[in-house]
Design an enzyme around this catalytic site. Structure first.
Site, PDB file in Angstrom:
ATOM      1  N   LYS A 212       6.471 -36.557 -18.999  1.00 14.41           N
ATOM      2  CA  LYS A 212       5.085 -36.753 -18.613  1.00 14.41           C
ATOM      3  C   LYS A 212       4.401 -35.458 -18.194  1.00 14.41           C
ATOM      4  O   LYS A 212       5.052 -34.520 -17.734  1.00 14.41           O
ATOM      5  CB  LYS A 212       4.998 -37.768 -17.463  1.00 14.41           C
TER       6      LYS A 212
ATOM      7  N   GLY B  51      12.167 -28.952  -9.219  1.00 17.32           N
ATOM      8  CA  GLY B  51      10.957 -29.206  -8.452  1.00 17.32           C
ATOM      9  C   GLY B  51      10.475 -27.983  -7.706  1.00 17.32           C
ATOM     10  O   GLY B  51       9.270 -27.702  -7.647  1.00 17.32           O
TER      11      GLY B  51
ATOM     12  N   GLY C  13      16.856 -28.583 -13.948  1.00 20.15           N
ATOM     13  CA  GLY C  13      17.097 -29.915 -14.504  1.00 20.15           C
ATOM     14  C   GLY C  13      17.758 -29.925 -15.859  1.00 20.15           C
ATOM     15  O   GLY C  13      18.723 -29.209 -16.129  1.00 20.15           O
TER      16      GLY C  13
ATOM     17  N   ARG D 146      26.267 -25.709  -9.205  1.00 21.09           N
ATOM     18  CA  ARG D 146      25.562 -25.369  -7.971  1.00 21.09           C
ATOM     19  C   ARG D 146      26.496 -24.697  -6.961  1.00 21.09           C
ATOM     20  O   ARG D 146      26.062 -23.831  -6.194  1.00 21.09           O
ATOM     21  CB  ARG D 146      24.934 -26.624  -7.366  1.00 21.09           C
TER      22      ARG D 146
END
Length: 405
Positions: A205, A381, A358, A43
């Site tokens: 999920k 996200g 991620g 990052r």
């Protein structure tokens, strides 16, 4: 995302816009630390281009960021001081560190920054006002500088003081080079993507990805489903999954998505074979079985070799590819084998590939192929929200006043 915002390039093109001025830059320096050392500086590497441009323009650069979740309390475990030291090594120049992001300590650090130099202030989330988008806290942050730049795509979906409150109070503001690159790369998936368009969605999920999947589905030609979320789609086709992770309350949603895909002519590829085990933590049995032959006492933990090849074959058809989410229990080898096989084979597919944050980013980096792909996103996200068609608050806050009116 049809938001007319100021670009960083426009700022750089104005010789007087940045020289000797204080520029407050919201970055994502939320990196893993251990024993006061940065474990993974990806990052930080991503924001170097913007920082270098500011230094060359002789701006007085003041970086602000969060680290972890200290919940509004000062906690040395989440201090950004080690990040400042590591960033200084990457830049080849000292980075002034401020012991707070507001108040006397912040002002003292900023006063030390000469034209072309850089400071990093302490963790924004040591103050509750950051996540609460508190007006008073935003005013204190905005007082640090004359110009605001947001280069933290990973937090652009959060309406926090540093991403929304501060730019709303700044006359001169812009998207940094990283943020602009993220928006451009992801927009290629929404704005008439080159066909065929292949989507790979994994992770544990369906929850959290439903809106993204529904927004992408009309654009997709092929949809590949893996990871735990694929179990729920298999269950929607009345396949018994033994003790595998399944979301019973999302089976109807899975059926709707499968029916929608069929009606649109989108080809859906579900796992044909799965790696299963008797115990995730302490396995005594690990075997590969057909997806419809899972024993009652087994649980699926990865896609099998037939499915891996089917996924790679489908990717070869794609001119555009989007991948978000691991295809197995990525954090526990050897159940990362399916994810790594697809990561390693993706460059050979030849299409413009976008990786969505991620663990998927971790996979392509571990495979050593990140620099061979079209766009590797820094925000999981944020990228999912963007691709779901949602407006990102941190981007909306950069809108030109004339565009926002």
């Amino acid at each position: 995302m049809a938001i007319d915002f100021h670009t960083f390039d426009a700022l750089l093109g104005d010789a007087d816009a940045l020289a000797e001025r204080r520029v407050l830059v919201r970055v994502d320096a939320n990196v893993p630390l251990e024993d006061g050392k940065v474990l993974d500086d990806n990052r930080l590497q991503q924001i170097l281009t913007t920082i270098a441009a500011l230094r060359q323009a002789r701006a007085r650069t003041v970086l602000i960021s969060h680290l972890g979740r200290p919940k509004g309390e000062v906690n040395p475990r989440f201090s950004l001081r080690p990040v400042a030291e590591h960033l200084g090594t990457l830049l080849g120049a000292p980075v002034v560190f401020g012991d707070d992001c507001v108040g006397d300590a912040a002002r003292a650090a900023i006063d030390q920054v000469a034209p072309g130099e850089v400071a990093l202030l302490e963790n924004l989330r040591f103050h509750r006002g950051e996540t609460q988008n508190d007006d008073a806290f935003a005013v204190r942050l905005a007082a640090h500088a004359d110009v605001y730049v947001n280069d933290a795509f990973g937090t652009a979906h959060r309406a926090h003081a540093s991403t929304v409150g501060v730019p709303s109070r700044m006359a001169t503001k812009a998207a940094g080079l990283l943020l602009a690159r993220e928006l451009n790369g992801l927009s290629r998936l929404l704005d008439a993507p080159e066909k065929p368009f292949v989507g790979i969605l994994g992770g544990a999920k369906i929850s959290g990805k439903i809106d993204t999947l529904r927004n992408l589905l009309p654009r997709l030609d092929i949809l590949l489903l893996g990871g735990g979320m694929a179990n729920t789609f298999l269950a929607a086709r009345d396949i018994a999954l033994g003790r595998s992770l399944v979301e019973p309350d999302r089976i109807d949603v899975a059926r709707e998505i499968l029916a929608d895909a069929e009606a649109r002519g989108t080809r859906v590829v579900l796992p044909q074979d799965l790696v299963v085990t008797d115990d995730f933590q302490n396995p005594s049995v690990v075997e590969t079985v057909a997806a419809d032959r899972i024993a009652d006492d087994r649980l699926a933990v990865d896609i099998g070799p037939v499915t891996r090849q089917a996924f790679l074959d489908a990717c070869v058809e794609g001119a555009t590819i989007f991948w978000n989410g691991p295809l197995g229990v990525f954090e526990k080898p050897p159940f990362d084998a399916g994810t790594m096989a697809v990561a390693e084979g993706l460059p050979a597919a030849g299409g413009f590939a976008v990786i969505g944050g991620g663990e998927t980013v971790a996979a392509v980096r571990r495979a050593g192929v990140a620099d061979q792909l079209g766009h590797v996103s820094t925000g999981g996200g944020a990228s999912l929200d963007f691709l779901a068609g949602r407006t990102l608050p941190g981007v909306e806050a950069l809108a030109r006043p004339e565009a926002a009116s």
